[in-house]
Design a protein around this motif. Structure first.
Motif, PDB file in Angstrom:
ATOM      1  N   GLN A   1      -2.782  -4.633  -0.633  1.00  0.00           N
ATOM      2  CA  GLN A   1      -2.337  -5.921  -1.172  1.00  0.00           C
ATOM      3  C   GLN A   1      -3.185  -6.327  -2.370  1.00  0.00           C
ATOM      4  O   GLN A   1      -2.656  -6.732  -3.421  1.00  0.00           O
ATOM      5  N   LYS A   2      -4.500  -6.216  -2.250  1.00  0.00           N
ATOM      6  CA  LYS A   2      -5.397  -6.596  -3.344  1.00  0.00           C
ATOM      7  C   LYS A   2      -5.244  -5.669  -4.544  1.00  0.00           C
ATOM      8  O   LYS A   2      -5.402  -6.092  -5.694  1.00  0.00           O
TER       9      LYS A   2
ATOM     10  N   TRP B   1       1.578  -1.490  15.782  1.00  0.00           N
ATOM     11  CA  TRP B   1       2.911  -2.101  15.683  1.00  0.00           C
ATOM     12  C   TRP B   1       2.793  -3.565  15.270  1.00  0.00           C
ATOM     13  O   TRP B   1       3.538  -4.061  14.427  1.00  0.00           O
ATOM     14  N   SER B   2       1.860  -4.276  15.910  1.00  0.00           N
ATOM     15  CA  SER B   2       1.687  -5.699  15.608  1.00  0.00           C
ATOM     16  C   SER B   2       1.271  -5.901  14.154  1.00  0.00           C
ATOM     17  O   SER B   2       1.794  -6.779  13.453  1.00  0.00           O
TER      18      SER B   2
ATOM     19  N   PHE C   1       2.445  -7.495   8.456  1.00  0.00           N
ATOM     20  CA  PHE C   1       2.318  -7.221   7.029  1.00  0.00           C
ATOM     21  C   PHE C   1       3.650  -6.880   6.369  1.00  0.00           C
ATOM     22  O   PHE C   1       3.734  -6.866   5.141  1.00  0.00           O
ATOM     23  N   SER C   2       4.687  -6.601   7.171  1.00  0.00           N
ATOM     24  CA  SER C   2       5.993  -6.298   6.582  1.00  0.00           C
ATOM     25  C   SER C   2       6.607  -7.510   5.888  1.00  0.00           C
ATOM     26  O   SER C   2       7.524  -7.358   5.084  1.00  0.00           O
TER      27      SER C   2
ATOM     28  N   LEU D   1       6.754  -2.125   3.523  1.00  0.00           N
ATOM     29  CA  LEU D   1       6.168  -1.047   4.306  1.00  0.00           C
ATOM     30  C   LEU D   1       7.245  -0.183   4.927  1.00  0.00           C
ATOM     31  O   LEU D   1       8.286  -0.676   5.370  1.00  0.00           O
ATOM     32  N   CYS D   2       6.974   1.101   4.980  1.00  0.00           N
ATOM     33  CA  CYS D   2       7.882   2.059   5.596  1.00  0.00           C
ATOM     34  C   CYS D   2       7.037   3.080   6.349  1.00  0.00           C
ATOM     35  O   CYS D   2       6.117   3.661   5.771  1.00  0.00           O
TER      36      CYS D   2
END
Length: 231
Positions: free
Chosen positions: A99-100, A123-124, A129-130, A135-136
């Protein structure tokens, strides 16, 4: 009603490849798609990559596994970011870095393997963050995406499509062998794994909740969501 998005796959590709310290792809051909990208290794994943002949661009984490198996001197071209915080796992530390660094579309591999609680915690983190990053997950020739909005999608006939509630979702589908009409899927009660496309155009109308969408991988292309007015 929420607007539909069209899920497509762009040849422009991902911004970065993130490798976790699970079971990484074993074929060298997989990594050839991403040699021009930043390759980020979460802790001990760096050692796995080196055994596969891949040098990560960045190694991130609390480095407990890394320092137990390797030396910094073995990775002269890799940047190493030591993040000792025990409130976040190595996956989250890597995503914060992405992200940064301005990496928006990130392919994640090595998601599973090792302790079950690590996978469940991942998973959490992935779901959280999705909503921030595109994200994939790549796993066994499959793509895994987090969906919160209605989508249309061009599938191959007989392609296996799985819809896993996170933790609950009310949805209507078109183009699948076992359709859902304003029905609930809920973890612990009913899931939507291993459905099958019987048409090229698939429509998934999410009325409430969220799900994990799993389809065939389209390496090295990245998923894109484009809002449309008439699905």
């Amino acid at each position: 009603m929420a607007p539909f998005s069209r899920l497509t796959f762009s040849a422009a590709g991902f911004d970065a490849l993130l490798c976790l310290d699970g079971v990484l792809p074993s074929t060298p051909e997989f990594y050839t798609h991403f040699l021009s990208l930043p390759i980020i290794a979460a802790d001990g994943a760096a050692v796995q990559l080196r055994h596969a002949g891949i040098t990560p661009t960045m190694i991130i984490g609390d480095l407990d596994s890394f320092h137990a198996l390797a030396r910094d001197a073995d990775y002269p071209t890799s940047s190493i970011l030591y993040e000792p915080d025990q409130e976040t796992n190595d996956f989250e530390k890597c995503l914060v870095y992405c992200q940064k660094a301005g990496f928006h579309s990130v392919l994640v591999c090595g998601f599973h393997g090792g302790l079950l609680e690590h996978s469940l915690n991942n998973w959490s983190v992935f779901i959280r963050f999705s909503s921030i990053l595109n994200l994939c997950i790549y796993e066994s020739m499959r793509y895994i995406l987090s969906l919160h909005q209605p989508v249309t999608f061009q599938a191959s006939l007989q392609e296996i499509i799985s819809l896993i509630p996170q933790p609950a979702v009310r949805l209507t589908t078109q183009g699948l062998q076992w359709p859902l009409t304003n029905q609930w899927l809920h973890l612990g009660i009913r899931e939507g794994a291993r459905n099958r496309a019987i048409a090229g155009d698939i429509q998934i109308d999410i009325h409430e909740g969220a799900l994990l969408f799993i389809c065939d991988a389209r390496l090295p292309m990245k998923p894109l969501f484009e809002i449309i007015t008439n699905p």
